[in-house]
Design a protein around this motif. Sequence first.
Motif, mmCIF file in Angstrom:
data_model
loop_
_atom_site.group_PDB
_atom_site.id
_atom_site.type_symbol
_atom_site.label_atom_id
_atom_site.label_comp_id
_atom_site.label_asym_id
_atom_site.label_seq_id
_atom_site.Cartn_x
_atom_site.Cartn_y
_atom_site.Cartn_z
ATOM 1 N N CYS A 1 -9.201 -20.026 -6.491
ATOM 2 C CA CYS A 1 -10.137 -19.725 -5.655
ATOM 3 C C CYS A 1 -11.541 -20.324 -5.052
ATOM 4 O O CYS A 1 -12.475 -19.924 -4.394
ATOM 5 C CB CYS A 1 -11.011 -18.456 -6.579
ATOM 6 N N ARG B 1 -7.859 -16.833 -0.041
ATOM 7 C CA ARG B 1 -8.346 -17.299 1.048
ATOM 8 C C ARG B 1 -8.429 -16.403 2.161
ATOM 9 O O ARG B 1 -9.111 -16.295 3.078
ATOM 10 C CB ARG B 1 -7.170 -18.176 1.699
ATOM 11 N N ARG B 2 -8.087 -15.134 1.893
ATOM 12 C CA ARG B 2 -7.944 -14.036 2.684
ATOM 13 C C ARG B 2 -9.338 -13.551 2.681
ATOM 14 O O ARG B 2 -10.006 -12.724 3.875
ATOM 15 C CB ARG B 2 -7.089 -12.978 2.436
ATOM 16 N N LEU B 3 -10.108 -13.683 1.748
ATOM 17 C CA LEU B 3 -11.500 -13.490 1.599
ATOM 18 C C LEU B 3 -12.447 -14.417 2.590
ATOM 19 O O LEU B 3 -13.819 -13.677 2.944
ATOM 20 C CB LEU B 3 -12.060 -13.372 0.340
ATOM 21 N N ARG B 4 -11.967 -15.292 3.043
ATOM 22 C CA ARG B 4 -12.496 -16.202 4.053
ATOM 23 C C ARG B 4 -13.916 -16.674 3.901
ATOM 24 O O ARG B 4 -14.303 -17.551 4.844
ATOM 25 C CB ARG B 4 -12.538 -15.160 5.348
ATOM 26 N N TYR C 1 0.746 -18.558 -3.650
ATOM 27 C CA TYR C 1 0.552 -17.129 -3.208
ATOM 28 C C TYR C 1 -0.887 -16.583 -3.782
ATOM 29 O O TYR C 1 -1.796 -15.686 -3.101
ATOM 30 C CB TYR C 1 1.535 -16.051 -3.806
ATOM 31 N N THR D 1 -3.433 -18.154 -1.181
ATOM 32 C CA THR D 1 -3.460 -17.322 -0.355
ATOM 33 C C THR D 1 -4.265 -16.039 -0.085
ATOM 34 O O THR D 1 -4.967 -15.698 0.587
ATOM 35 C CB THR D 1 -1.943 -16.961 0.416
ATOM 36 N N ALA D 2 -4.258 -15.459 -1.423
ATOM 37 C CA ALA D 2 -4.661 -13.916 -1.675
ATOM 38 C C ALA D 2 -6.395 -14.280 -1.618
ATOM 39 O O ALA D 2 -6.976 -13.392 -0.970
ATOM 40 C CB ALA D 2 -4.233 -13.362 -2.840
#
Length: 435
Positions: free
Chosen positions: A339, A272-275, A266, A269-270
Amino acid sequence: MGQEPVGQDTDAPQAPPTASSTAPARALLPFILPAAAVGVVASLVFVGVSAAAEKLQQVLWGPLPDALGVGRYSVPWMFAVLIATGLAVGLVVWKVPGHAGPDPATLGLNAPVMAPAVLPGLVLATGLMLAGGPSLGPENPIIAVNVGLAAWLGARLLPRTPGALWPVLAEAATIGALFGTPVAAALVISEALAGRPMRGRLWDNVFAPLTAGTCGAMTTTLVAHPTFDLGLPPMGHPDAKDLLAALVIASAAAVLGMCAVYAFPYVHTAFRRLRHPMLMLPAGGAVLGALGALGGHLTLFKGLSEVGELARRPEGWSAGQFAAMAVVKLAALLVAASCGFRGGRIFPAVFIGAALGLCAHALVPAVHPAVGVATGALGMLLAVTRQAWVSLFTAAVLAASPGLLALLCVASLPAWLLVTGRAQMQLRADGSPVR
């Protein structure tokens, strides 16, 4: 290592196909020199990266803040350095050829063979991370660098040697170098070979990797003089209260470690949303700065020197302070691993388990510090690494007390039952946890 065996495959030197036969010496002798060379080079890579990172760390956390007139471990400076470290590592991941390798969340101790072009960026990202303060150790990326280097050089210098042998030698050599002893390498290799069809005796199969591990360990010992002994007060013969403490502390540490393991997908994933690495890594640095402000400077860095400071003064902190450091360090490990910082989890896990064990000692003075530290580290390592032999070995060498070994073996049983078959702190490419 991890879920992948590190033993030799059918291309590696093996004995005739009978369970009781042994390989003749002439089948093993040709592998001594390549294994020794890999051991020496792997150790020098590890020592070199560690020494360079230590020099940079001394500047970042010493003369530089002094010259700027700020506290070495003041809250603004921790934020500044950790965010800057995220920016620097993010720039390496973004721009340097190879992008410092694949997502570190998908890697364990077993390393894929990476192209030579990837390795300089991975070395640079690792050195910056070690100096800047994120809570990760050098083991995973250094193993990956040595595996890639050994495979590349071996294929060119000794093309007739089985290609599958080089990664095995490099992994064993690096583990020997990391711990300063080949015993850890031999145990990990033996664990990887368990349940796998083998030709000949176990010792024939581990002969070449053990040679590499021995040469790696000896080189590190001669060059850097490492030690894991924390200098804890020796314990005598264990009694019933020691057994009870070992069982409770190891199991509690395993449960705490599994909380981070289940949170790992989790948190990953948080981020990874920053891409983009120039967003993910500085954001991680900012969170690590906040955690450093909360837990203090001892919760920064890989944790090996810091756990030594805790062990030298087990009466110097309250139970609440030890518990806070353990929780903060675990959160820092979780964030740093999620991260995108390149690093391993063994050394931070030792700090977390040791702090938890010293918390138990502070709460119940009858708990011997050596029992608390060793069993706490054991339970945490089992949860975070899922490497049983490495966990037992590391816990045993933290305190030079022969009577502790039996306690560790007993304590490992309930702790292992709590972690086996469950999610690991390693993800597949799709983000799902490895089991």
